[in-house]
Design an enzyme around this catalytic site. Structure first.
Site, PDB file in Angstrom:
ATOM      1  N   ARG A 135     -12.877 -14.183  -1.968  1.00 35.15           N
ATOM      2  CA  ARG A 135     -12.034 -14.892  -0.988  1.00 35.15           C
ATOM      3  C   ARG A 135     -12.845 -15.746  -0.026  1.00 35.15           C
ATOM      4  O   ARG A 135     -12.293 -16.696   0.557  1.00 35.15           O
ATOM      5  CB  ARG A 135     -11.144 -13.889  -0.240  1.00 35.15           C
ATOM      6  CG  ARG A 135     -10.025 -13.386  -1.130  1.00 35.15           C
ATOM      7  CD  ARG A 135      -9.115 -12.396  -0.451  1.00 35.15           C
ATOM      8  NE  ARG A 135      -7.969 -12.128  -1.315  1.00 35.15           N
ATOM      9  CZ  ARG A 135      -7.141 -11.112  -1.159  1.00 35.15           C
ATOM     10  NH1 ARG A 135      -7.322 -10.243  -0.157  1.00 35.15           N
ATOM     11  NH2 ARG A 135      -6.114 -10.942  -1.971  1.00 35.15           N
ATOM     12  N   SER A 163     -13.536   1.248   2.431  1.00 35.29           N
ATOM     13  CA  SER A 163     -12.516   1.036   1.408  1.00 35.29           C
ATOM     14  C   SER A 163     -11.491   2.165   1.397  1.00 35.29           C
ATOM     15  O   SER A 163     -11.809   3.309   1.073  1.00 35.29           O
ATOM     16  CB  SER A 163     -13.167   0.926   0.019  1.00 35.29           C
ATOM     17  OG  SER A 163     -12.162   0.958  -0.968  1.00 35.29           O
ATOM     18  N   GLY A 205      -5.937  -3.791  -7.892  1.00 38.31           N
ATOM     19  CA  GLY A 205      -7.073  -2.907  -7.619  1.00 38.31           C
ATOM     20  C   GLY A 205      -6.611  -1.598  -7.017  1.00 38.31           C
ATOM     21  O   GLY A 205      -7.129  -0.522  -7.341  1.00 38.31           O
ATOM     22  N   ARG A 215       1.559   4.328  -3.038  1.00 38.12           N
ATOM     23  CA  ARG A 215       1.331   5.740  -2.706  1.00 38.12           C
ATOM     24  C   ARG A 215       2.606   6.561  -2.867  1.00 38.12           C
ATOM     25  O   ARG A 215       2.558   7.721  -3.275  1.00 38.12           O
ATOM     26  CB  ARG A 215       0.776   5.844  -1.278  1.00 38.12           C
ATOM     27  CG  ARG A 215      -0.692   5.367  -1.198  1.00 38.12           C
ATOM     28  CD  ARG A 215      -1.052   4.958   0.219  1.00 38.12           C
ATOM     29  NE  ARG A 215      -2.469   4.679   0.397  1.00 38.12           N
ATOM     30  CZ  ARG A 215      -3.079   3.532   0.073  1.00 38.12           C
ATOM     31  NH1 ARG A 215      -2.385   2.545  -0.480  1.00 38.12           N
ATOM     32  NH2 ARG A 215      -4.375   3.361   0.291  1.00 38.12           N
ATOM     33  N   LYS A 227     -12.413  -8.949  -3.752  1.00 35.92           N
ATOM     34  CA  LYS A 227     -10.945  -8.806  -3.778  1.00 35.92           C
ATOM     35  C   LYS A 227     -10.405  -9.460  -5.054  1.00 35.92           C
ATOM     36  O   LYS A 227     -11.157  -9.680  -5.994  1.00 35.92           O
ATOM     37  CB  LYS A 227     -10.349  -9.425  -2.513  1.00 35.92           C
ATOM     38  CG  LYS A 227     -10.757  -8.679  -1.239  1.00 35.92           C
ATOM     39  CD  LYS A 227     -10.190  -7.288  -1.236  1.00 35.92           C
ATOM     40  CE  LYS A 227     -10.636  -6.502  -0.025  1.00 35.92           C
ATOM     41  NZ  LYS A 227     -10.239  -5.104  -0.112  1.00 35.92           N
ATOM     42  N   SER A 261       0.843  -1.214   0.000  1.00 39.06           N
ATOM     43  CA  SER A 261       0.000   0.000   0.000  1.00 39.06           C
ATOM     44  C   SER A 261       0.867   1.248   0.000  1.00 39.06           C
ATOM     45  O   SER A 261       0.617   2.210  -0.739  1.00 39.06           O
ATOM     46  CB  SER A 261      -0.881   0.017   1.254  1.00 39.06           C
ATOM     47  OG  SER A 261      -1.819  -1.015   1.193  1.00 39.06           O
ATOM     48  N   ARG A 313     -13.447  -6.871 -11.351  1.00 37.62           N
ATOM     49  CA  ARG A 313     -13.698  -6.140 -10.092  1.00 37.62           C
ATOM     50  C   ARG A 313     -14.424  -4.811 -10.337  1.00 37.62           C
ATOM     51  O   ARG A 313     -14.248  -4.187 -11.378  1.00 37.62           O
ATOM     52  CB  ARG A 313     -12.359  -5.936  -9.355  1.00 37.62           C
ATOM     53  CG  ARG A 313     -11.723  -7.274  -9.008  1.00 37.62           C
ATOM     54  CD  ARG A 313     -10.403  -7.120  -8.313  1.00 37.62           C
ATOM     55  NE  ARG A 313     -10.537  -6.528  -6.999  1.00 37.62           N
ATOM     56  CZ  ARG A 313      -9.495  -6.200  -6.219  1.00 37.62           C
ATOM     57  NH1 ARG A 313      -8.272  -6.413  -6.649  1.00 37.62           N
ATOM     58  NH2 ARG A 313      -9.701  -5.688  -5.035  1.00 37.62           N
ATOM     59  N   GLN A 359      -9.181   2.270  -0.685  1.00 39.52           N
ATOM     60  CA  GLN A 359      -8.929   2.601  -2.092  1.00 39.52           C
ATOM     61  C   GLN A 359      -9.868   3.707  -2.554  1.00 39.52           C
ATOM     62  O   GLN A 359      -9.449   4.638  -3.244  1.00 39.52           O
ATOM     63  CB  GLN A 359      -9.093   1.354  -2.965  1.00 39.52           C
ATOM     64  CG  GLN A 359      -8.023   0.307  -2.681  1.00 39.52           C
ATOM     65  CD  GLN A 359      -8.244  -0.981  -3.458  1.00 39.52           C
ATOM     66  OE1 GLN A 359      -9.224  -1.123  -4.181  1.00 39.52           O
ATOM     67  NE2 GLN A 359      -7.335  -1.923  -3.289  1.00 39.52           N
ATOM     68  N   ASP A 412      -7.093  -7.967   4.395  1.00 37.08           N
ATOM     69  CA  ASP A 412      -6.330  -8.844   3.496  1.00 37.08           C
ATOM     70  C   ASP A 412      -5.844 -10.114   4.190  1.00 37.08           C
ATOM     71  O   ASP A 412      -5.252 -10.987   3.548  1.00 37.08           O
ATOM     72  CB  ASP A 412      -5.118  -8.090   2.930  1.00 37.08           C
ATOM     73  CG  ASP A 412      -5.546  -6.993   1.961  1.00 37.08           C
ATOM     74  OD1 ASP A 412      -6.642  -7.099   1.390  1.00 37.08           O
ATOM     75  OD2 ASP A 412      -4.778  -6.024   1.789  1.00 37.08           O
TER      76      ASP A 412
HETATM   77  C1  S3P Z   1      -5.616  -1.278  -0.055  1.00 37.78           C
HETATM   78  C2  S3P Z   1      -6.868  -1.282   0.479  1.00 37.78           C
HETATM   79  C3  S3P Z   1      -7.667  -2.496   0.673  1.00 37.78           C
HETATM   80  C4  S3P Z   1      -6.826  -3.764   0.540  1.00 37.78           C
HETATM   81  C5  S3P Z   1      -5.861  -3.702  -0.590  1.00 37.78           C
HETATM   82  C6  S3P Z   1      -4.924  -2.530  -0.444  1.00 37.78           C
HETATM   83  C7  S3P Z   1      -4.917   0.013  -0.216  1.00 37.78           C
HETATM   84  O1  S3P Z   1      -8.699  -2.541  -0.273  1.00 37.78           O
HETATM   85  O2  S3P Z   1      -7.658  -4.891   0.410  1.00 37.78           O
HETATM   86  O3  S3P Z   1      -5.089  -4.884  -0.666  1.00 37.78           O
HETATM   87  O4  S3P Z   1      -3.689   0.018  -0.414  1.00 37.78           O
HETATM   88  O5  S3P Z   1      -5.585   1.052  -0.130  1.00 37.78           O
HETATM   89  P1  S3P Z   1     -10.085  -1.731  -0.030  1.00 37.78           P
HETATM   90  O6  S3P Z   1      -9.695  -0.377   0.337  1.00 37.78           O
HETATM   91  O7  S3P Z   1     -10.836  -1.792  -1.302  1.00 37.78           O
HETATM   92  O8  S3P Z   1     -10.755  -2.478   1.076  1.00 37.78           O
END
Ligand code: S3P
Length: 450
Positions: free
Chosen positions: A358, A174, A101, A33, A354, A29, A129, A176, A327
């Site tokens: 899962r 989320s 994703g 970023r 995911k 993550s 997705r 993300q 995760d």
């Molecule tokens: C992540 C957020 C999570 C996680 C992914 C990494 C991120 O997803 O499952 O592996 O880096 O922001 P969601 O935010 O969709 O739950």
């Protein structure tokens, strides 16, 4: 099929104890970023400890396509020469985010308030997705998105030429989605506000503040309210990426279930929005300790020590903990199979969207290995069979999902009979050194057919 080639079937067999030090790679993550915010600041951002997994490499390639210079200086060491907020160029070709994703959703956010158009795609997993969760709020800024039915990739995003700031309550837990809105808010004039009812990983907020953005965060009755002042000049940074707790989970959990094991996993990021698994394991009775707690690069870090834990009991995992261990449910389901009694996981609907579904993937594989698993739309119960009790002896489908592959390979190290995964290829997306790292600890893996 593997994410980027032919399938790589792999077998894991019950081994002697796992022992030694496991140096897991950088946080996925934070790595995404670091590349994206580096590209959005003017000047040179230096990164050490970057995860060189395929997901992150794909994000690096995408940042180049949007005009940033992204240079590989040495192992884990990267330099990003950014173009600044609002400085993205229009990519000359389709952006392929592979399996990621996080990559595609964050990049869509980062480009949605610039006057550029980009088309995104990914592998067969990513193309299933949902992207609507990101393109809905991006439309409020003035961006438009045209994808396949159900908001699936491939998808073209037309960035807003005159973006407006938004106030958005994220409807699903989320990070993300939250991050995509914040990154879009960077190039909108005025204040963009994101509200999340359940706190999710906060790496974007921490890193934005580090790059010099003005950000107010308040815990209110509505949830966490994050207010970002648009159009800042981000200042390039030096970033040391901590090691990934989601990758550490695999050697840690394998040590808990393999008889006689004692494994040290140094320098793991223990941001509270990520560390829920370790609390859960301790509640189950795992012999897991944090040693040498410290702070590195603005994130709490410690060395994790995990020893074989024959007395683990199933528990009810608090649903409000789900975002901080989202995760880690696949590997928790494996540990649960080696505990006594049922482990109940509720409030985990997000697991269905995911890299694979899962809940279904873990239930199918564990059932094939001889465990009893019950599932519903947003829950799963694994009935534990005690230490060494899982029969194994099955081939588990990984559905292009790295964490499903690693989970069943760990299960095979402690089950009575070998466990095979149909494709270990996707492991390279997040943990490219998983196989040698685990083998160095004593794991017995073999490429099936080799
Ligand atoms: C992540 C957020 C999570 C996680 C992914 C990494 C991120 O997803 O499952 O592996 O880096 O922001 P969601 O935010 O969709 O739950």
């Amino acid at each position: 099929m593997s994410a980027h080639g032919d399938p790589i079937p792999m077998i894991a067999r019950r081994t002697g104890p796992l022992n030694g030090i496991a140096d897991v790679p950088g946080d996925k993550s934070i790595s995404h970023r670091a590349l994206i915010l580096g590209a959005l600041s003017v000047g040179e951002t230096r990164i050490t400890g970057l995860l060189e997994g395929q997901d992150v490499l794909d994000t690096g390639r995408a940042m180049r396509a949007f005009g940033a210079e992204v240079l590989h200086l040495g192992p884990g060491e990267w330099l990003v020469n950014g173009v600044g907020v609002g400085g993205f160029a229009e990519p000359g070709d389709v952006i392929d985010c592979g399996n990621s994703g996080t990559g595609v959703r964050l990049i869509m956010g980062a480009m949605a308030t610039s006057p550029v158009t980009a088309t995104f795609t990914g592998d067969a997993s990513l193309r299933k997705r949902p992207m609507g969760r990101v393109t809905d709020p991006l439309a409020l800024f003035g961006a438009a998105a045209y994808g396949r039915t159900g908001g699936r990739l491939p998808m073209t995003v037309v960035g807003a030429a005159d973006p407006v700031p938004v106030r958005y309550a994220v409807p699903v837990p989320s990070a993300q989605v939250k991050s995509a809105v914040l990154l879009a808010g960077l190039n909108a004039p005025g204040e963009t506000v994101v509200i999340e009812r359940e706190p999710t990983r906060d790496h974007t907020e921490r890193m934005l503040a580090g790059f010099g953005a003005t950000l107010g965060i308040e815990d209110t009755e509505e949830g966490r309210v994050i207010a970002l002042t648009g159009q800042p000049e981000l200042r390039p940074q030096t970033i040391a990426v901590p090691r990934d707790p989601s990758s550490a989970a695999f050697p840690v959990c394998a040590a808990l279930i393999v008889e006689g094991s004692d494994v040290l996993v140094p320098g793991i990021g223990l941001n509270p929005t990520r560390a829920g698994l370790f609390d859960t394991l301790r509640e189950m009775g795992a012999d897991l300790s944090y040693e040498n707690p410290r702070e590195e690069g603005g994130e709490p870090v410690a060395d994790l020590r995990a020893r074989f834990s024959p007395a683990m009991r199933g528990i009810e995992v608090p649903p409000e903990r789900a975002p901080s261990m989202i995760d880690e449910y696949p590997i928790l389901a494996v540990v649960a199979a080696f505990a006594e009694g049922p482990t109940t996981m509720r409030g985990v609907r997000e697991l269905r969207v995911k890299e694979s579904d899962r809940i279904a993937a873990m239930a199918d594989g564990l059932t094939a290995c001889g465990a009893r698993v019950e599932t519903g739309e947003d829950w799963m119960v694994v009935h534990g069979m005690g230490p060494g009790g899982l029969p194994g002896g099955a081939t588990c489908a990984t559905h292009l999902d790295h964490r499903i592959a690693m989970s069943f390979l760990c299960a095979g190290l402690a089950a009575r009979n070998p466990v095979t995964v149909d494709d270990a290829g996707p492991i390279a997306t997040s943990f490219p050194v998983f196989e040698p790292l685990m083998e160095k600890l004593g794991a017995a893996f073999a490429r099936a057919g080799a």
